[in-house]
Motif scaffolding. Structure first.
Motif, short mmCIF file in Angstrom:
data_model
loop_
_atom_site.label_atom_id
_atom_site.label_comp_id
_atom_site.label_asym_id
_atom_site.label_seq_id
_atom_site.Cartn_x
_atom_site.Cartn_y
_atom_site.Cartn_z
N ARG A 108 0.84 -1.20 0.00
CA ARG A 108 0.00 0.00 0.00
C ARG A 108 0.87 1.25 0.00
N ASP A 109 0.29 2.35 -0.43
CA ASP A 109 1.02 3.62 -0.42
C ASP A 109 0.72 4.45 0.82
N ILE A 110 -0.10 3.91 1.72
CA ILE A 110 -0.47 4.62 2.96
C ILE A 110 -0.37 3.63 4.11
N ASN A 111 0.22 4.06 5.22
CA ASN A 111 0.22 3.27 6.45
C ASN A 111 0.22 4.24 7.62
N GLU A 112 -0.70 3.99 8.55
CA GLU A 112 -0.83 4.84 9.73
C GLU A 112 -0.96 6.31 9.34
N GLY A 113 -1.66 6.56 8.23
CA GLY A 113 -1.93 7.92 7.79
C GLY A 113 -0.80 8.59 7.04
N ASP A 114 0.33 7.91 6.87
CA ASP A 114 1.48 8.50 6.19
C ASP A 114 1.63 7.91 4.78
N THR A 115 2.11 8.73 3.87
CA THR A 115 2.41 8.27 2.53
C THR A 115 3.70 7.45 2.54
N ILE A 116 3.63 6.27 1.94
CA ILE A 116 4.79 5.37 1.88
C ILE A 116 5.33 5.38 0.46
N ARG A 117 6.60 5.74 0.34
CA ARG A 117 7.24 5.79 -0.98
C ARG A 117 7.76 4.43 -1.41
N THR A 118 8.45 3.75 -0.51
CA THR A 118 8.94 2.39 -0.74
C THR A 118 8.94 1.64 0.58
N MET A 119 9.09 0.33 0.47
CA MET A 119 9.24 -0.51 1.67
C MET A 119 10.34 -1.52 1.36
N THR A 120 11.22 -1.72 2.33
CA THR A 120 12.25 -2.74 2.20
C THR A 120 11.92 -3.87 3.16
N LEU A 121 11.83 -5.07 2.61
CA LEU A 121 11.57 -6.27 3.41
C LEU A 121 12.87 -7.03 3.56
N GLU A 122 13.20 -7.37 4.81
CA GLU A 122 14.38 -8.16 5.11
C GLU A 122 13.95 -9.47 5.75
N HIS A 123 14.82 -10.46 5.64
CA HIS A 123 14.54 -11.75 6.27
C HIS A 123 15.85 -12.40 6.68
N TYR A 124 15.74 -13.47 7.43
CA TYR A 124 16.90 -14.24 7.85
C TYR A 124 16.90 -15.52 7.01
N PRO A 125 17.74 -15.59 5.96
CA PRO A 125 17.74 -16.77 5.09
C PRO A 125 17.90 -18.06 5.88
N GLY A 126 17.14 -19.04 5.49
CA GLY A 126 17.15 -20.33 6.18
C GLY A 126 16.10 -20.37 7.27
N MET A 127 16.14 -19.43 8.20
CA MET A 127 15.16 -19.40 9.27
C MET A 127 13.77 -19.05 8.73
N THR A 128 13.71 -18.13 7.79
CA THR A 128 12.42 -17.73 7.22
C THR A 128 11.78 -18.89 6.48
N GLU A 129 12.54 -19.55 5.63
CA GLU A 129 12.00 -20.69 4.89
C GLU A 129 11.55 -21.81 5.83
N LYS A 130 12.30 -22.04 6.90
CA LYS A 130 11.93 -23.06 7.88
C LYS A 130 10.60 -22.71 8.55
N ALA A 131 10.39 -21.44 8.87
CA ALA A 131 9.13 -21.01 9.47
C ALA A 131 7.97 -21.19 8.49
N LEU A 132 8.19 -20.83 7.23
CA LEU A 132 7.15 -21.00 6.22
C LEU A 132 6.83 -22.48 6.02
N GLU A 133 7.85 -23.30 6.01
CA GLU A 133 7.66 -24.75 5.87
C GLU A 133 6.81 -25.30 7.01
N ALA A 134 7.04 -24.84 8.23
CA ALA A 134 6.26 -25.30 9.38
C ALA A 134 4.79 -24.89 9.24
N ILE A 135 4.54 -23.70 8.75
CA ILE A 135 3.17 -23.22 8.56
C ILE A 135 2.46 -24.07 7.52
N VAL A 136 3.11 -24.32 6.40
CA VAL A 136 2.53 -25.12 5.32
C VAL A 136 2.29 -26.56 5.78
#
Length: 151
Positions: free
Chosen positions: A38-66
């Motif tokens: 979205r371009d709005i969050n908490e009433g503010d205009t958002i230009r970009t968003m950077t998503l970070e993750h911890y490789p390996g740990m993130t995939e393991k968490a997703l695997e557990a959910i699936v």
């Protein structure tokens, strides 16, 4: 059958749905969710968003959910894609697609996966607003959504 990806590249929703659908003639339902930036969050205009993750740990968490979704419902296939890196408004961030013989299981499993992903998968979001950069905290509504699936 399921597949999980954490990637910087955009994904082709139609191609992924076609691939899932072609996996079995027993499929009677394909349900998908696409989360967009979205371009709005908490009433503010958002230009970009950077998503970070911890490789390996993130995939393991997703695997557990699936895996838990497969244990709860009779499913044929699941595809989860989550993007990382810099995103712009209207960019697709996440795709959850589920196939089953019946729509009820597919709808429930898709919603379950996205609810758990929002609260259990280790992703960190930094928004670039007109006023500067800020890290995004988890929403209490994400935890509430997860809690409704408690056994």
């Amino acid at each position: 059958m399921h597949q999980i990806s954490v990637q910087t590249e955009p994904f082709d929703i139609t191609a992924i749905q076609d691939e899932l659908r072609a996996a079995s003639p027993a499929i009677g339902a394909l349900v998908s969710f696409v989360g967009l930036m979205r371009d709005i969050n908490e009433g503010d205009t958002i230009r970009t968003m950077t998503l970070e993750h911890y490789p390996g740990m993130t995939e393991k968490a997703l695997e557990a959910i699936v895996t838990e979704a497969h244990e709860r419902w009779n499913l044929i296939g699941i595809r989860v894609i989550h993007r990382v890196g810099e995103l712009k408004p209207q960019d697709p961030i996440v795709l959850v697609a589920v196939t089953s013989t019946h729509r009820g299981a597919a709808f429930q499993a898709c919603e379950f996966i996205i609810d758990y992903l929002k609260s259990r998968a280790p992703f960190w979001k930094k928004e670039r607003t007109l006023e500067g950069d800020r890290w995004v905290d988890a929403r209490h509504t994400d935890k509430e959504a997860e809690d409704r699936w408690a056994k």
